[in-house]
Design a protein around this motif. Structure first.
Motif, short mmCIF file in Angstrom:
data_model
loop_
_atom_site.label_atom_id
_atom_site.label_comp_id
_atom_site.label_asym_id
_atom_site.label_seq_id
_atom_site.Cartn_x
_atom_site.Cartn_y
_atom_site.Cartn_z
N ARG A 189 0.80 -1.22 0.00
CA ARG A 189 0.00 0.00 0.00
C ARG A 189 0.84 1.27 0.00
NH1 ARG A 189 -4.39 -2.29 4.23
NH2 ARG A 189 -5.68 -3.42 2.73
N GLY A 190 2.03 1.25 0.64
CA GLY A 190 2.86 2.44 0.62
C GLY A 190 3.27 2.80 -0.80
N LEU A 191 3.72 1.80 -1.55
CA LEU A 191 4.12 2.02 -2.95
C LEU A 191 2.92 2.49 -3.78
CD1 LEU A 191 6.04 1.77 -5.37
CD2 LEU A 191 5.40 -0.64 -5.51
N MET A 192 1.79 1.79 -3.66
CA MET A 192 0.64 2.12 -4.48
C MET A 192 0.03 3.47 -4.09
SD MET A 192 1.09 -0.42 -6.29
CE MET A 192 -0.17 -0.05 -7.51
N SER A 193 0.14 3.83 -2.81
CA SER A 193 -0.32 5.14 -2.37
C SER A 193 0.51 6.24 -3.04
CB SER A 193 -0.20 5.26 -0.85
OG SER A 193 -0.44 6.58 -0.41
N GLY A 194 1.83 6.03 -3.09
CA GLY A 194 2.69 7.01 -3.74
C GLY A 194 2.37 7.17 -5.21
N VAL A 195 2.12 6.05 -5.89
CA VAL A 195 1.76 6.10 -7.31
C VAL A 195 0.41 6.79 -7.48
CG1 VAL A 195 1.23 4.74 -9.36
CG2 VAL A 195 3.09 4.04 -7.84
N LEU A 196 -0.55 6.43 -6.63
CA LEU A 196 -1.90 6.98 -6.76
C LEU A 196 -1.93 8.49 -6.57
CD1 LEU A 196 -4.98 6.56 -6.98
CD2 LEU A 196 -5.01 6.26 -4.50
#
Length: 521
Positions: A189-196
């Motif tokens: 989720r940390g990675l995907m939050s950054g992308v989002l």
């Protein structure tokens, strides 16, 4: 028992909680609250997750997970394109309507002011009725209002349409991030939050590319708005083709269904009564963050055009590179926050952005401004890249659509005059421009404001909570909390197996193997 080291419980008082949060910032282990099967809570220290290969994390998402993530990202990107179609064309709109740039920025203020109302309405609708149709309605109406902006003959009509635009723009963020992130595995989720979060920066980049493509003619702003309208409507129509959020459906099935709106509003009131301190904290944090982004970017193109003497093409290219840095920084720092902590990532990013302010506003020429703009936005949006998942983890579990959206947009409402304040102060204060002639002091104004805001973010975050890695997949609003819980298939199978073994154990006390199996289950 988990075997983890026991930790002191989280206190109730605001000062005591802030003191504990400050101390936890300097401890590598993470304090977590654990709830046992009897509903009893206690705190433990756990080791942070090790850094993982981002490619491995991405592979954890199934095709369905990626589908929902991409749709959420597209909605947030289109939303940002719609907004920045105005902010990057302030000079053109000023000439078109014969108004000052400060007057034109009034439209930005009105849009941000009214977004919180849309966030409340559509966010609560998303929690009650699902993520799909509120988002579809949002995106299509946003496209229609972009077209209405093009046909606004007077400045008063222009302001009226942009105010209405703000109502519907506010509803996108909460539903978009809930739909995109609630399908992601916890450790990704940390990675995907950054992308989002970089959908916001990508919207800016696409709007700047469109502005560069249409040229600097005064009437060319309309073409950018046509493009924005097409993208928003397209995202809304595409969303119709896909089903409701799987997590929302499963969460509904996990408890007793309640179609009575009274149950939902009762839950909402109970959440506000219980979580009012968290709501206030999140609003304060989002106020700082919205000032952070709008102060450092909304007037930056105007700054390059008026104070630095760049033409439309040069300023557009510098803006594109600046927000490319935002996309890269938000993704990297959002990813690192999964392992180093949400608050540490935010504080370090805000601190470095403050150090870069002189290098951001003092250089001359397109190349220098592009490089320094890239790096300051790397860290400004790097801090922002943590926010989607940080807000989701701080949210009351059953209100993941409404809580992030409302707190984000209330912060937007409070910070709504940011662009207008910067323009008003800059236009009333003159400095020596690139040509040697007096020019509006956009650089010093943005620099001082950004420094103050970065400090505010660091202090607020340092004394605030963090719930990294929180699991919130099955909570749902409007569910009868007194109804017996439903058991999912895997749990049901285990229970049935346990009951069978228990029956066999009670009939054969000497069956040690069965006793061992029963204990394991």
């Amino acid at each position: 028992m988990s075997g983890n080291e026991p930790a002191e419980p989280i206190p109730d008082g605001i000062i005591a909680t802030a003191r504990q949060a400050w101390g936890d910032l300097f401890k590598w282990k993470q304090r977590v609250v654990v709830t046992n099967d009897d509903g009893e809570e206690h705190a433990e220290w756990i080791e942070p997750e090790p850094i993982q290969n981002p490619i491995t994390l991405c592979r954890q998402l199934s095709a369905r997970d990626w589908l929902f993530f991409v749709v959420g990202l597209a909605a947030w990107t289109a939303d940002a394109f719609d907004f920045h179609a105005l902010s990057i064309q302030t000079v053109k709109l000023s000439k078109y309507y014969g108004r000052s740039k400060t007057d034109i920025s009034t439209a930005i203020t009105l849009t941000l002011l009214l977004r919180s109302i849309g966030a409340a309405g559509f966010g609560l609708a998303g929690d009650k009725f699902g993520r799909k149709w509120p988002m579809v309605l949002n995106m299509i109406i946003l496209g229609i209002l972009q077209i209405a902006t093009i046909y606004s003959a007077t400045f008063q009509q222009f302001l009226a349409v942009r105010s209405l635009f703000g109502l519907f723009m506010g509803g996108v963020y909460g539903n978009a991030i809930a739909m995109a992130l609630e399908h992601c595995p916890v450790n990704a989720r940390g990675l995907m939050s950054g992308v989002l979060q970089q959908g916001y920066s990508m919207g800016y980049v696409f709007a700047a590319c469109a502005n560069l493509g249409v040229g600097g003619a005064t009437d060319s702003w309309k073409t950018v708005f046509w493009i924005a309208a097409g993208i928003s409507i397209a995202v809304g129509l595409i969303r119709i083709l896909f089903p409701e959020s799987k997590q929302f459906i499963e969460a509904k099935k996990a408890g007793k269904q309640s179609t009575d709106p009274k149950a939902f509003w009762k839950d909402t009131k109970h959440m506000l009564a219980k979580e009012w301190k968290m709501c206030i904290y999140a609003v304060i944090l989002m106020t700082w963050f919205n000032y952070y982004s709008h102060t450092s970017q909304d007037s930056y193109t105007t700054f390059m055009l008026t104070q630095k003497g760049l033409d439309n093409a040069q300023a557009s290219r510098a803006s594109i590179l600046m927000k490319t840095g935002a996309c890269v920084g938000g993704t990297i720092i959002g990813y690192l926050s999964q392992f180093f902590g949400r608050r540490r990532a935010i504080i370090v990013s805000a601190f470095v952005s403050g150090l870069l302010i002189p290098a951001w506003i003092l250089p001359q020429g397109e190349r220098s401004l592009s490089v320094t703009g890239f790096w300051i936005q790397f860290f400004v949006q790097g801090a922002w890249g943590v926010i989607p998942i940080h807000l989701n983890e701080l949210s009351p579990p059953a209100f993941r659509s409404s809580f992030p959206g409302i707190t984000y947009q209330v912060g937007n409402m409070i910070s709504s005059p940011s662009a207008q304040i910067v323009n008003a102060i800059a236009e009333s204060t003159m400095v020596k421009g690139a040509t040697g002639e007096p020019a509006p002091a956009y650089g010093p104004t943005m620099g001082v404001a950004t420094a103050i805001i970065a400090l505010g973010i660091m202090v607020t975050t340092a004394f605030g909570p963090e719930k990294r890695g929180r699991r919130f997949e099955t909570a749902v609003a409007g569910v009868d909390e007194h109804a017996p819980p439903k058991v999912v298939d895997s749990e049901k199978a285990d229970l049935e197996k346990g009951h069978e073994l228990e029956r066999r154990v009670t009939t054969n006390d000497d069956d040690a193997a069965n006793v061992e199996k029963l204990e394991k289950i």
